[in-house]
Design an enzyme around this catalytic site. Structure first.
Site, PDB file in Angstrom:
ATOM      1  N   LYS A  19       0.832  -1.216   0.000  1.00 51.96           N
ATOM      2  CA  LYS A  19       0.000   0.000   0.000  1.00 51.96           C
ATOM      3  C   LYS A  19       0.864   1.263   0.000  1.00 51.96           C
ATOM      4  O   LYS A  19       0.640   2.194  -0.783  1.00 51.96           O
ATOM      5  CB  LYS A  19      -0.914  -0.034   1.230  1.00 51.96           C
ATOM      6  N   LYS A  37      -0.506  11.335   5.104  1.00 49.70           N
ATOM      7  CA  LYS A  37      -0.379  10.226   6.064  1.00 49.70           C
ATOM      8  C   LYS A  37       0.368   9.051   5.429  1.00 49.70           C
ATOM      9  O   LYS A  37       1.317   8.509   6.000  1.00 49.70           O
ATOM     10  CB  LYS A  37      -1.782   9.772   6.507  1.00 49.70           C
TER      11      LYS A  37
HETATM   12  P1  NAD Z   1     -12.576   7.710   9.786  1.00 49.18           P
HETATM   13  O1  NAD Z   1     -11.858   8.635  10.715  1.00 49.18           O
HETATM   14  O2  NAD Z   1     -13.772   8.190   9.047  1.00 49.18           O
HETATM   15  O3  NAD Z   1     -12.994   6.356  10.566  1.00 49.18           O
HETATM   16  C1  NAD Z   1     -12.262   5.799  11.630  1.00 49.18           C
HETATM   17  C2  NAD Z   1     -13.287   5.386  12.674  1.00 49.18           C
HETATM   18  O4  NAD Z   1     -12.601   4.705  13.739  1.00 49.18           O
HETATM   19  C3  NAD Z   1     -14.014   6.588  13.321  1.00 49.18           C
HETATM   20  O5  NAD Z   1     -15.420   6.425  13.165  1.00 49.18           O
HETATM   21  C4  NAD Z   1     -13.580   6.533  14.794  1.00 49.18           C
HETATM   22  O6  NAD Z   1     -14.591   6.954  15.697  1.00 49.18           O
HETATM   23  C5  NAD Z   1     -13.264   5.053  14.941  1.00 49.18           C
HETATM   24  N1  NAD Z   1     -12.400   4.776  16.079  1.00 49.18           N
HETATM   25  C6  NAD Z   1     -11.292   5.456  16.501  1.00 49.18           C
HETATM   26  N2  NAD Z   1     -10.774   4.863  17.590  1.00 49.18           N
HETATM   27  C7  NAD Z   1     -11.545   3.783  17.857  1.00 49.18           C
HETATM   28  C8  NAD Z   1     -11.504   2.770  18.850  1.00 49.18           C
HETATM   29  N3  NAD Z   1     -10.552   2.752  19.799  1.00 49.18           N
HETATM   30  N4  NAD Z   1     -12.465   1.815  18.824  1.00 49.18           N
HETATM   31  C9  NAD Z   1     -13.437   1.816  17.875  1.00 49.18           C
HETATM   32  N5  NAD Z   1     -13.529   2.751  16.899  1.00 49.18           N
HETATM   33  C10 NAD Z   1     -12.586   3.725  16.907  1.00 49.18           C
HETATM   34  O7  NAD Z   1     -11.452   7.207   8.764  1.00 49.18           O
HETATM   35  P2  NAD Z   1     -11.701   6.475   7.354  1.00 49.18           P
HETATM   36  O8  NAD Z   1     -11.653   7.479   6.260  1.00 49.18           O
HETATM   37  O9  NAD Z   1     -12.852   5.535   7.477  1.00 49.18           O
HETATM   38  O10 NAD Z   1     -10.322   5.662   7.225  1.00 49.18           O
HETATM   39  C11 NAD Z   1     -10.101   4.461   7.970  1.00 49.18           C
HETATM   40  C12 NAD Z   1      -8.778   3.873   7.543  1.00 49.18           C
HETATM   41  O11 NAD Z   1      -8.801   3.608   6.150  1.00 49.18           O
HETATM   42  C13 NAD Z   1      -7.575   4.782   7.789  1.00 49.18           C
HETATM   43  O12 NAD Z   1      -6.488   3.994   8.230  1.00 49.18           O
HETATM   44  C14 NAD Z   1      -7.317   5.380   6.415  1.00 49.18           C
HETATM   45  O13 NAD Z   1      -5.951   5.756   6.231  1.00 49.18           O
HETATM   46  C15 NAD Z   1      -7.708   4.243   5.515  1.00 49.18           C
HETATM   47  N6  NAD Z   1      -8.132   4.636   4.163  1.00 49.18           N
HETATM   48  C16 NAD Z   1      -9.005   5.662   3.986  1.00 49.18           C
HETATM   49  C17 NAD Z   1      -9.391   6.016   2.695  1.00 49.18           C
HETATM   50  C18 NAD Z   1     -10.372   7.138   2.457  1.00 49.18           C
HETATM   51  O14 NAD Z   1     -10.527   7.556   1.301  1.00 49.18           O
HETATM   52  N7  NAD Z   1     -11.055   7.643   3.468  1.00 49.18           N
HETATM   53  C19 NAD Z   1      -8.878   5.314   1.593  1.00 49.18           C
HETATM   54  C20 NAD Z   1      -8.018   4.239   1.803  1.00 49.18           C
HETATM   55  C21 NAD Z   1      -7.638   3.921   3.100  1.00 49.18           C
END
Ligand code: NAD
Length: 290
Positions: free
Chosen positions: A162, A237
């Protein structure tokens, strides 16, 4: 399957909803209290995971993943698989996999590409590290949440794939944007620039599929005021994770380092926060060489 889903944010909520819609029994937990269609909410992460065959995590970073793993691994059923789809540092992915193995559990790191649109449409690509057995167990879930899952080798290799991919993407987007800006100043139309490069040796996904110039090429975030899409913050990130990994193995990555510094300035000192990562083009447009 009985599935637990921890982290129902922008990505996790639609992924969990797709699993539920496909007929799986999904129990969810998120500290922010978010939920997803068809998912039964639990009062805690431990509560969510106790009967699950597969526990999926979709969390912001490696520190949070390690804390959640400490909490849930002792509560997971024997033989269950911990499937982390977050983007985290390679070291955290490997540490959590070791911890799961010591508890008699399977573990996979399976970060995704495809963004929120891909999560909603069930068309993500998964880059997967871990044992072949765990990969086979999770395969039906990858088929629902995504269009492709590549087994990249042992634990941590999904994260390695990734960040290498996104280091190429970040650097390629920057040079595509700076080339458009140079072409503007040389009096070349953007349409001509796109027509030539998209069919010549400078072509790339950034140019051909996600063109940063509005009104040119396929529809992209540039045509929507640079609303993400894939936010510059998330690109920063991933570039930082690539630099962290490069330092840990003494890999020379000068272009990745330069891309990281440009996105850092864009997000932290300029107007890049919350904009699509292709908004590097308007950034270059307004600048000279100094
Ligand atoms: P987001 O911040 O929308 O979602 C993360 C969720 O995790 C939040 O709802 C938060 O409340 C929850 N959370 C945090 N700590 C927690 C805990 N201890 N227990 C339970 N829940 C908890 O982020 P996202 O955009 O959904 O991204 C999630 C992952 O996917 C990240 O690692 C990001 O880098 C990766 N990602 C995101 C995208 C994108 O386009 N958004 C694309 C590829 C990869």
């Amino acid at each position: 399957m009985q599935i637990a889903f921890i982290g129902l944010g922008n990505m996790g909520a639609p992924m969990a909803a797709n699993l539920a819609a496909a007929g799986h029994d999904v129990t969810g937990f998120d500290t922010a209290g978010t939920s997803a269609d068809g998912v039964t909410m639990a009062a805690s992460a431990k509560e969510a995971v106790k009967d699950a065959d597969v526990v999926i995590t979709m969390l912001p970073n490696g520190g949070i993943l390690r804390a959640v793993a400490d909490d849930i691994i002792p509560a997971m059923a024997a033989g269950a698989v911990l499937l982390d789809c977050s983007t985290v540092d390679v070291a955290s992915a490997r540490a959590v996999a070791d911890q799961a193995a010591q508890a008699g559990l399977g573990a996979l790191d399976a970060p995704v590409s495809g963004g929120i649109g891909g999560a909603q449409a069930g068309t993500l690509t998964f880059m997967v590290g871990g044992s072949p057995d765990a990969f086979e167990k999770a395969r039906p879930l990858f088929d629902i949440m995504g269009q492709k899952a590549v087994h990249c080798g042992p634990s941590g290799n999904g994260q390695a794939a990734k960040i290498c991919n996104n280091m190429i993407l970040g650097a390629t987007m920057i040079v595509t944007c700076e080339a458009f800006s140079l072409a503007d100043k040389l009096g070349l139309s953007r349409e001509a620039m796109f027509d030539v490069v998209s069919t010549s040796s400078g072509y790339s996904w950034s140019m051909n599929a996600y063109c940063p110039a509005p009104g040119v090429g396929p529809t992209s975030p540039a045509d929507n005021g640079y609303t993400p899409g894939f936010a510059a913050d998330l690109m920063l990130k991933d570039l930082r994770l690539a630099q962290q990994a490069a330092e840990s193995v003494d890999a020379d990555t000068p272009i990745g380092e330069a891309a990281t510094e440009l996105y850092r300035r864009f997000v932290e000192e300029e107007d890049g926060a919350g904009r699509d990562f292709s908004a590097m083009l308007p950034r270059f447009e307004t600048r000279g060489r100094s």
